[in-house]
Design an enzyme around this catalytic site. Structure first.
Site, PDB file in Angstrom:
ATOM      1  N   HIS A   1       0.828  -1.209   0.000  1.00 57.97           N
ATOM      2  CA  HIS A   1       0.000   0.000   0.000  1.00 57.97           C
ATOM      3  C   HIS A   1       0.869   1.268   0.000  1.00 57.97           C
ATOM      4  O   HIS A   1       0.694   2.145  -0.846  1.00 57.97           O
ATOM      5  CB  HIS A   1      -0.925  -0.014   1.220  1.00 57.97           C
ATOM      6  CG  HIS A   1      -1.811   1.178   1.333  1.00 57.97           C
ATOM      7  ND1 HIS A   1      -3.105   1.169   0.898  1.00 57.97           N
ATOM      8  CD2 HIS A   1      -1.578   2.431   1.821  1.00 57.97           C
ATOM      9  CE1 HIS A   1      -3.646   2.369   1.108  1.00 57.97           C
ATOM     10  NE2 HIS A   1      -2.737   3.144   1.674  1.00 57.97           N
ATOM     11  N   GLU A   2       1.813   1.332   0.920  1.00 58.52           N
ATOM     12  CA  GLU A   2       2.644   2.536   1.021  1.00 58.52           C
ATOM     13  C   GLU A   2       3.547   2.686  -0.196  1.00 58.52           C
ATOM     14  O   GLU A   2       3.750   3.777  -0.697  1.00 58.52           O
ATOM     15  CB  GLU A   2       3.470   2.533   2.320  1.00 58.52           C
ATOM     16  CG  GLU A   2       2.648   2.529   3.605  1.00 58.52           C
ATOM     17  CD  GLU A   2       1.580   3.629   3.682  1.00 58.52           C
ATOM     18  OE1 GLU A   2       1.713   4.668   3.006  1.00 58.52           O
ATOM     19  OE2 GLU A   2       0.594   3.430   4.417  1.00 58.52           O
TER      20      GLU A   2
END
Ligand SMILES: [Zn+2]
Ligand SMILES: [Zn+2]
Length: 142
Positions: free
Chosen positions: A97-98
């Protein structure tokens, strides 16, 4: 399944980030890695961001730096028995996600998409490690 997309994504993960992450042992989670292209920092701390009660991770795309904070993805935080399998599963989702932010992806309304914003840990557990079709079409290369 978009093979090219995932090949490219995992190439980025493997080449620049994932090797350092997988080298970390459960008792030695606190480390950071800085490579020319992308940095990922994993810290065994609880973190807060302005306007949010807490954050599981953060991305700073202009610096190509992402951070993952472990406290709240651990079962122990909620008074439960430690579970390494859950921990790794959550770490991988939050790292993807990051890193997705670093590679230019925004939050996605699809609750199963890895780019869905996690309001709580149950959102993280519910979502998959995959990018939804819309995200992949929107940004097939990065
Ligand atoms: Zn996000
Ligand atoms: Zn999506």
């Amino acid at each position: 399944m978009d093979a090219t997309f995932y090949e490219k994504f995992y190439m980025y993960m493997t080449k620049y980030t994932f090797t350092a992450m997988t080298r970390a042992t459960p008792t030695d989670f606190q480390f950071s890695v800085k490579v020319p292209e992308t940095g990922l920092v994993i810290l065994d701390v609880d973190a807060y961001s302005s306007g949010l009660n807490f954050v599981l991770g953060e991305a700073f795309p202009h610096r190509r730096l992402a951070a993952l904070y472990l406290s709240r993805i651990k079962e122990e935080y909620y008074g439960l028995k430690p579970n390494t399998e859950f921990l790794y599963e959550r770490m991988v989702k939050e790292c993807i996600h990051e890193l997705g932010h670093i590679f230019g992806f925004n939050h996605c309304p699809d609750m199963l998409c890895v780019m869905h914003f996690s309001n709580s840990l149950s959102d993280t557990d519910f979502k998959t490690k995959s990018f939804c079709r819309v995200c992949r079409i929107k940004k097939p290369i990065f």
